[in-house]
Design an enzyme around this catalytic site. Structure first.
Site, PDB file in Angstrom:
ATOM      1  N   GLY A  40       6.085   1.664   3.171  1.00 37.14           N
ATOM      2  CA  GLY A  40       7.535   1.695   3.391  1.00 37.14           C
ATOM      3  C   GLY A  40       8.323   1.107   2.243  1.00 37.14           C
ATOM      4  N   LYS A  41       7.667   0.912   1.101  1.00 36.85           N
ATOM      5  CA  LYS A  41       8.318   0.281  -0.057  1.00 36.85           C
ATOM      6  C   LYS A  41       9.560   1.051  -0.509  1.00 36.85           C
ATOM      7  CE  LYS A  41       4.718   0.842  -2.639  1.00 36.85           C
ATOM      8  NZ  LYS A  41       3.975   1.621  -1.604  1.00 36.85           N
ATOM      9  N   THR A  42       9.359   2.338  -0.794  1.00 39.43           N
ATOM     10  CA  THR A  42      10.456   3.140  -1.332  1.00 39.43           C
ATOM     11  C   THR A  42      11.541   3.354  -0.283  1.00 39.43           C
ATOM     12  OG1 THR A  42       9.003   4.226  -2.901  1.00 39.43           O
ATOM     13  CG2 THR A  42      11.049   5.365  -2.364  1.00 39.43           C
TER      14      THR A  42
ATOM     15  N   LEU B 193       0.822  -1.208   0.000  1.00 39.02           N
ATOM     16  CA  LEU B 193       0.000   0.000   0.000  1.00 39.02           C
ATOM     17  C   LEU B 193       0.857   1.260   0.000  1.00 39.02           C
ATOM     18  CD1 LEU B 193      -2.599  -1.124   2.696  1.00 39.02           C
ATOM     19  CD2 LEU B 193      -3.046  -0.863   0.245  1.00 39.02           C
ATOM     20  N   SER B 194       0.250   2.369  -0.378  1.00 34.42           N
ATOM     21  CA  SER B 194       0.907   3.653  -0.244  1.00 34.42           C
ATOM     22  C   SER B 194       1.215   3.899   1.238  1.00 34.42           C
ATOM     23  CB  SER B 194      -0.006   4.761  -0.775  1.00 34.42           C
ATOM     24  OG  SER B 194       0.591   6.023  -0.588  1.00 34.42           O
TER      25      SER B 194
ATOM     26  N   SER C 214       1.287  -1.458  -7.174  1.00 34.91           N
ATOM     27  CA  SER C 214       0.986  -2.645  -7.981  1.00 34.91           C
ATOM     28  C   SER C 214      -0.126  -3.482  -7.345  1.00 34.91           C
ATOM     29  CB  SER C 214       2.265  -3.483  -8.145  1.00 34.91           C
ATOM     30  OG  SER C 214       2.046  -4.542  -9.045  1.00 34.91           O
TER      31      SER C 214
END
Length: 567
Positions: free
Chosen positions: A6-8, A2-3, A75
């Site tokens: 903490g992906k980036t 989700l936005s 995604s």
């Protein structure tokens, strides 16, 4: 994910981690893709699908060129992620799906860009997790929990998977290889050890066993086999898992009689004072070429060198093999509470909230000149933007030569330094480094620095003539050139994770009545108080100049040297 999951944050931390270790990597995310390549796409389902297709194609090109492509996107649909995987699979490129599993409520709480607030207010339509579904991955290679784990822990979780699949070699890892038998199988391991052939080891061997068992020599899995020994001797590195600095050999000497007795055994129990301490698996015996070993390690074969003397008197064979240490090694000398393992030190630094760890290696008592160096290092780190630098005050705790101050006295003296406030107690961790001292100069100082990396240390203070000693023969001089240790550390292979902080010369400023950094423009104001002079004052029960050493610390040192007079 989700936005706000903490992906980036994790992807860019991983990018920095890999690049700093010489592994080409590049992070792709919405900011650098949607502002250029995909600026013509919106957030409708068909646009999201095309966005991920294009990202997958770009990632494939990066991967094909040998670059680790780190693609961090919401995604939301399984079919798009499956397409990305298929594009890589078709051309034989590895693909890893990493699910950053952060709960929606936590993502909303973070909401750095205020997107959730706008979506809840109806300003943004079709926002994933609010009014558009998110299809969780059904079988991702990695699941990251950013609420429970730190960014660095998430990075290491991914690095571990990359190592397991051969994408990066073992030198990229930042994990500790603890060789101690787990508690749940310890009793059965001890029972096995009781029935195996025994090999009694010396106290020096026992200290090296502790070094290996606690993971200070990660990724070594035991005493060196001949292949590792040769790599260490000729290259100062282990080379089978990338370039890993290992400048000194960690070996187990055995006598010819013992070698002949144990040559055909598949497992051997190592005993110390008759007690089972470890199991050595698949032993490999090879010749102990002592003169060549000493010449390469010490740059001399002088028998007046105390560690060389021990090598020359040890067994004519070396035995290598994997070890399983039968429980934590303790010395019951009143100092075991200071013997923190690399894993325990990492936990301590996390508990303190350290964002930089700087290590100071020492085998001598601390005077205010040493403290000035450590305090100045902290100042430099704060000036560079670190919020909470923590000092690892890490005296060497294994074998030292007879005229060095004993460990127990040194630890009492170091503790007094902290109690007197010379060093900031709240941001200092005092612990014992279990390695023996070899007095091998620039060769050994690499080991001292490399071992501290296992604790998570990112900065290392190197002093004058580290790991040196006086030449055994007259005339009076140092065995090693005093500046070579620092110079070698700045060039040594396999230490690129560690920044070396060079030693500044400190002396007693007679005008300021304090230790200060030497100023050549007023050199007449500085008094260089040698170790010999310091020992002379302590033995005579005299006081050093005010400001040279904390009073309580000097009292401990003086009482020790006066006790030698009485003896």
């Amino acid at each position: 994910g989700l936005s706000g999951a903490g992906k980036t944050t994790v992807a860019f931390a991983l990018e920095e981690y890999l690049v700093s270790r010489g592994i080409p990597s590049y992070g792709l995310d919405g900011d650098n893709i949607r502002t250029g390549l995909n600026k013509n796409l919106g957030f409708a389902p068909e646009d999201r699908e095309e966005n991920i297709r294009r990202v997958a194609e770009v990632g494939k090109l990066f991967a094909d060129s040998g670059v680790v492509a780190l693609c961090s996107f919401v995604s939301p649909f399984n079919k798009d992620r499956d397409l990305a995987r298929q594009l890589h699979k078709e051309v034989g490129l590895p693909f890893f799906e990493i699910f950053v599993d952060t709960p929606l409520e936590e993502c909303e709480r973070r909401d750095v860009k205020g997107l959730y607030k706008k979506a809840r207010a109806g300003i943004i339509k079709g926002f994933t997790g609010i009014d558009q579904p998110y299809e969780k991955p059904t079988n991702p290679e990695v699941v990251l929990k950013t609420v429970e784990n730190s960014v660095s822990e998430c990075v290491q979780q991914i690095v571990q998977v990359l190592m397991e699949h051969g994408i990066v070699n073992q030198s990229a890892g930042d994990t500790v290889e603890d060789l101690t038998v787990p508690d749940e199988v310890l009793e059965s391991a001890k029972a096995e050890a009781d029935h195996l052939p025994k090999l009694e080891i010396t106290k020096l061997d026992m200290e090296w066993l502790q070094v290996l068992g606690e993971g200070w020599a990660t990724p070594m899995t035991g005493f060196m086999r001949e292949r590792e020994f040769l790599q260490c001797q000729h290259f100062n590195c282990l080379l089978d898992q990338g370039t890993i600095n290992q400048s000194i050999p960690i070996v187990l000497p055995v006598a010819t009689q013992e070698k002949d007795r144990l040559l055909k055994e598949e497992s051997i129990t190592l005993t110390y004072n008759g007690e089972c301490k470890a199991i050595l698996r698949n032993p490999e015996f090879y010749e102990h070429r002592k003169e060549e070993r000493c010449a390469r390690q010490f740059g001399t074969t002088n028998p007046g060198h105390p560690y060389i003397k021990m090598i020359m008197e040890s067994g004519d064979w070396l035995v290598g093999g994997d070890i399983e240490v039968l429980g934590r090694i303790k010395w019951n000398d009143g100092l075991d509470q200071y013997r923190l393992t690399p894993k325990e030190l990492r936990a301590k630094f996390r508990e303190l909230g350290a964002d930089a760890i700087f290590a100071f290696q020492l085998r001598n008592p601390i005077h205010n000149g040493h403290a000035l160096l450590m305090t100045d290092c902290k100042r430099q780190l704060l000036d560079r933007g670190y919020q909470n630098p923590v000092l690892l005050l890490h005296p060497l705790g294994g074998w030292t030569k007879d005229d060095d101050v004993p460990l127990k006295v040194r630890m009492e003296q170091h503790q007094a330094i902290l109690e007197d406030g010379v060093l900031e107690k709240s941001s200092t961790v005092l612990a014992i480094f279990p390695s023996p001292m070899m007095y091998a100069g620039p060769t050994e100082v690499q080991w001292h620095a490399r071992a501290r990396m296992c604790t998570g240390a990112t900065f290392y203070i190197v002093g004058r003539d580290p790991a040196g000693m006086p030449h055994p023969d007259p005339p009076k001089r140092d065995l090693y050139e005093a500046t070579h240790g620092g110079k070698v550390l700045s060039m040594a292979p396999g230490l690129n994770k560690l920044e070396i902080i060079p030693f500044r010369v400190a002396a007693y400023d007679t005008k300021a009545k304090a230790m200060a950094f030497f100023d050549p423009h007023r050199k007449e104001d500085f008094d260089f108080i040698s170790g010999t002079r310091m020992r002379g004052l302590a033995k005579a029960g005299e006081l050093p100049p005010d400001g040279f050493m904390a009073p309580k610390a000097w009292k401990i040192l003086s009482e020790f040297y006066q006790s030698l007079n009485k003896a």
